[in-house]
Structures are given as C-alpha cells and as structure tokens.
Design a protein around this motif. Structure first.
Motif, short mmCIF file in Angstrom:
data_model
loop_
_atom_site.label_atom_id
_atom_site.label_comp_id
_atom_site.label_asym_id
_atom_site.label_seq_id
_atom_site.Cartn_x
_atom_site.Cartn_y
_atom_site.Cartn_z
N UNK A 295 0.87 -1.18 0.00
CA UNK A 295 0.00 0.00 0.00
C UNK A 295 0.90 1.22 0.00
N UNK A 296 0.62 2.17 -0.91
CA UNK A 296 1.45 3.38 -0.97
C UNK A 296 0.74 4.56 -0.32
N UNK A 297 1.35 5.74 -0.42
CA UNK A 297 0.82 6.92 0.26
C UNK A 297 -0.54 7.33 -0.26
N UNK A 298 -0.83 7.04 -1.53
CA UNK A 298 -2.12 7.38 -2.11
C UNK A 298 -3.18 6.33 -1.82
N UNK A 299 -2.81 5.26 -1.13
CA UNK A 299 -3.76 4.20 -0.82
C UNK A 299 -3.95 3.20 -1.93
N UNK A 300 -3.04 3.19 -2.92
CA UNK A 300 -3.12 2.20 -4.00
C UNK A 300 -2.56 0.87 -3.49
N UNK A 301 -3.37 -0.18 -3.61
CA UNK A 301 -2.99 -1.51 -3.16
C UNK A 301 -2.53 -2.30 -4.38
N UNK A 302 -1.28 -2.78 -4.34
CA UNK A 302 -0.72 -3.57 -5.43
C UNK A 302 -0.28 -4.93 -4.91
N UNK A 303 -0.25 -5.90 -5.83
CA UNK A 303 0.15 -7.25 -5.48
C UNK A 303 1.28 -7.70 -6.39
N UNK A 304 2.41 -8.08 -5.79
CA UNK A 304 3.55 -8.62 -6.52
C UNK A 304 3.51 -10.14 -6.42
N UNK A 305 3.38 -10.82 -7.56
CA UNK A 305 3.42 -12.27 -7.61
C UNK A 305 4.88 -12.70 -7.59
N UNK A 306 5.28 -13.40 -6.54
CA UNK A 306 6.68 -13.77 -6.38
C UNK A 306 7.09 -14.93 -7.29
N UNK A 307 6.12 -15.59 -7.95
CA UNK A 307 6.46 -16.67 -8.87
C UNK A 307 6.83 -16.11 -10.25
N UNK A 308 5.96 -15.27 -10.82
CA UNK A 308 6.24 -14.74 -12.17
C UNK A 308 6.64 -13.27 -12.17
N UNK A 309 6.69 -12.66 -10.99
CA UNK A 309 7.13 -11.27 -10.80
C UNK A 309 6.18 -10.25 -11.42
N UNK A 310 4.96 -10.65 -11.73
CA UNK A 310 3.98 -9.71 -12.27
C UNK A 310 3.40 -8.87 -11.13
N UNK A 311 2.92 -7.67 -11.48
CA UNK A 311 2.35 -6.76 -10.51
C UNK A 311 0.93 -6.41 -10.95
N UNK A 312 -0.02 -6.52 -10.03
CA UNK A 312 -1.42 -6.18 -10.30
C UNK A 312 -1.87 -5.10 -9.34
N UNK A 313 -2.67 -4.17 -9.83
CA UNK A 313 -3.26 -3.16 -8.97
C UNK A 313 -4.60 -3.67 -8.48
N UNK A 314 -4.76 -3.80 -7.16
CA UNK A 314 -5.96 -4.43 -6.59
C UNK A 314 -7.04 -3.44 -6.19
N UNK A 315 -6.66 -2.30 -5.64
CA UNK A 315 -7.67 -1.40 -5.09
C UNK A 315 -7.07 -0.05 -4.81
#
Length: 420
Positions: free
Chosen positions: A67-87
C-alpha cells in the motif's frame, strides 16, 4: 465493559474491476507438515478451504501486497514477478494480513482487500488456491485500529479493535471469502489500546483497569456476550499473533495461549523465566504455520516463544535490532533488521550471528518514510524499503544474500505477505 452487540450487521461490499490472474493446474496435496498440531481450528473446513470460483494450485501463490501513500494496493506475484493493482483505499496508515486478506487502516476505518491467493492448512499437508482478487468493504471506525486474525482465511472470525472509541468488531471470515463484509457483532468497551482476538467461535477482548491500561481479557461468546467465569488476568496486554498451536496475547508477566480443544476454550499462562529482567514482548512475528514466534526485548535481546513447548528463550543479539522474526526451521534461523538497516541472521539456539547483508534500508530508517517490514518464508525473508522504493528477497541461509530486488513505482509504505 458494557457490551452492546449487534450480531449480523452487514456492510455492502464495494467491488472494483480487476485484471484477471493466470491460474495453475490442479494437483494433489503437498506441503511441509507439523506433526503435532494442537489447535482445533487448523484444518476445520470440510471443503479444504476451497470456494466457488477458486482454482487449486500446485504450489503456494506467494506474493507481497503493498500500500502506498495514495492508498493504492498492489500485489507482486513472487512466482512470475507480475504486478497487479488491486484497489484504491485512500489515505492508509497501516496494514495487517491473515495471509489472504489485507486489512488496511484508513481515516474511515479498516478497508478489507482480498488478494485472491491463500493457503489452507490440513494439519499434515496444505492446499493452495487462487481466485479473483477484490475489494470487499470497509469496517467503519475512528482512530487507530488493531486487527487480530486466525490461521484460517476461510472460516472463523477476524477481530478489529478501535482504541479511540473502544469498539470491538468481530468479522465473519467465511463471509469475507464470499466477498461480503459481515459483522458478527460490534461491542462497546471502555476506550483503551486494546485487542479483540478470535479463538474458534469465541473471542478474547481486553478490559482496562482504572488507569486505562489493558489489565485482563474477557471471553465473549458467538454473539459478543461475556462468558461467565471467562476472565483472565493479563497486565498491560499488548501484541497478538496466532500460530498453528494457539492464539498468543502478550502480557507484562508473560503470555496467554488460547485455543479451542474439543469445543472447549483453553487459556494457559506462559510466564517469563524466573529472574529475567528483559523488557516484555509487545509485538510478535514468525513464519506462517509454525509454532515459534519472536519478539524484541529492547534493542539488544530477542524473546522466542515456543507455543508448542510453552516456553520462552531469551537471546542476546550481537547487533542492535529494530525488528525480528522467527523462521522456525530445522536450523532455528531467527532474522532481524538492525537499527542501521541490515538484515541479520541469528542462530535461534545460541544467538550467534550467522550472516548479515548490506545496509538495505538505511535511508528508510533514517528518513522515517514508512517502516520497513519483514515477511519470512521457509527459504527467504522479504524486506520492504519504502524510501528506496524497493522490495528485497533475502536468502537468510546464504549469509543474508540478496537474491532478488523488485523496484516499485511508488513507495511501498506498508506490506503484507499473502498466499500463505
């Protein structure tokens, strides 16, 4: 305490559009067993932790949810290193996880975000799942909140305590897994820095003394009503974690271990060893699914609490520490973050220094921009570096070697390990 429960209170979920995640094929059970489980909540779901729309995986879908300062929740997949924005949850001030859900503290209460990945403990093996991530809803409340969860993200309850108002809220975790935010009850207590800790179908809530400090815990039934004879002394109650053995609550004189065995609540006191004068443990950390957890005892010592053996060990640290976590593997690794920003590895038996990294988060500790957080797995520890805008993967068994570095688009102020 003046209980005023409102069972079944329901908050409508707020859903957002999310990118679809890839899934892996179905496979048989696998995992690292712990041969002597005591906690009856482990493995309690007849459906093996599966929910409609979930796909079973060959291995855990481990990730880091930030979670960053703007409240953006991201998910880093540790298997394929992809990043998704969740909320996007707005102004955030902290995060807690049970290994699946991210409970994000905001100005309006606690926002619950489903990472869509989780592990289900079947006592002698594990099941791993992936589903569509989503924002579930908000638990309204004022002031800082303390969240306490169990080792199941598909059953039981999750406790939220708002210290400013004294409101204790028990969420229905199974409903969260279905995408709904349901309050089993909301109880009013005297405002204080407190806890609501779920244990099976029951919960323990702190009660303050005349000075406003938590002095004991009361047992609440499934409707939020005090159970007769269910009070247990716990002076200056602070810090909680659930291992696969029991729920832990830190006290000034030791810890309480609470579990449900044969439908009966058992609360045991684990006092500190006689003659010790180290500061009490007030925050616990350890690898998910293991019985031993760690806590700081000031900057120069470490408490290890073995919830299976019901015993404390006090280690001397060769370097000043800002954080510590227990890996609880065969080699008894304990991983700490030194006050100058290094990952240090200690022998949990002797306290010997086994390895140390470079000053990975020196800028974060110096600037006060976010608090670096460690998440331990069986083979790696992950460290957030808010000021440096990075996430580190460190091999603690190889002289604290940095195995991977992940650059982040914004500062990862708060991080939670998910898929566990």
């Amino acid at each position: 305490m003046t209980p005023s429960p409102t069972p079944g209170a329901r908050v409508s979920p707020r859903l957002i559009v999310l990118a679809a995640l890839a899934v892996l094929p179905l496979v048989a059970c696998s995992g690292e067993p712990d041969p002597s489980p005591r906690d009856s909540s482990a493995g309690g779901d007849e459906n093996h932790g599966e929910f409609a729309g979930a796909v079973e995986l060959a291995e855990p879908a481990l990730g880091l949810t930030t979670v960053d300062a703007a409240g953006v929740v991201r998910h880093l997949d540790l298997l394929d290193e992809s990043v998704s924005e969740l909320a996007g949850v707005g102004d955030a001030s902290g995060v807690h996880t049970d290994g699946r859900f991210a409970f994000v503290q905001t100005s309006g209460g606690v926002d619950v975000v489903d990472s869509g990945v989780w592990t289900w403990d079947h006592v002698d093996h594990f099941h791993y799942y992936r589903a569509e991530p989503r924002e579930v809803g908000t638990v309204p409340g004022t002031g800082p909140a303390t969240v306490a969860t169990t080792n199941s993200s598909t059953s039981g309850g999750s406790g939220v305590f708002f210290g400013e108002s004294g409101e204790a809220v028990l969420l229905d975790t199974e409903a969260l897994a279905d995408g709904e935010l349901v309050e089993r009850y909301r109880v009013s207590t005297t405002p204080h820095d407190g806890l609501l800790v779920p244990v099976g179908d029951l919960a323990l809530v702190t009660e303050p003394d005349a000075s406003g400090t938590a002095a004991r815990v009361l047992t609440l039934d499934g409707d939020g009503r005090p159970v007769p004879g269910g009070a247990h002394p716990c002076p200056d109650a602070q810090g909680t974690i659930t291992t696969r053995v029991a729920a832990v609550i830190g006290c000034a004189d030791g810890a309480l271990l609470a579990s449900v065995v044969d439908d009966e609540l058992q609360v045991e006191r684990i006092p500190y060893p006689p003659g010790t004068s180290a500061p009490a443990a007030t925050s616990f950390a350890g690898r998910d699914g293991r019985p031993t957890v760690a806590a700081l005892a000031g900057e120069d010592r470490v408490w290890l609490l073995d919830t299976r053996a019901e015993s404390w060990t006090l280690l001397e640290s060769p370097v000043p520490l800002a954080q510590v976590t227990a890996v609880d593997d065969d080699d008894e690794h304990v991983v700490g973050l030194s006050t100058d920003g290094r990952v240090v590895v200690l022998d949990g038996g002797s306290g010997e220094l086994l390895g140390t990294s470079g000053r990975l988060v020196a800028a974060s500790l110096r600037s006060g921009v976010g608090v670096p957080t460690m998440v331990a797995d069986q083979q790696r520890v992950y460290l957030s570096a808010p000021a440096e805008k990075r996430l580190y993967e460190v091999d603690f068994a190889d002289d604290a070697r940095v195995a991977r570095t992940f650059e982040t688009p914004t500062r990862p102020l708060y991080v939670a390990g998910t898929g566990r």
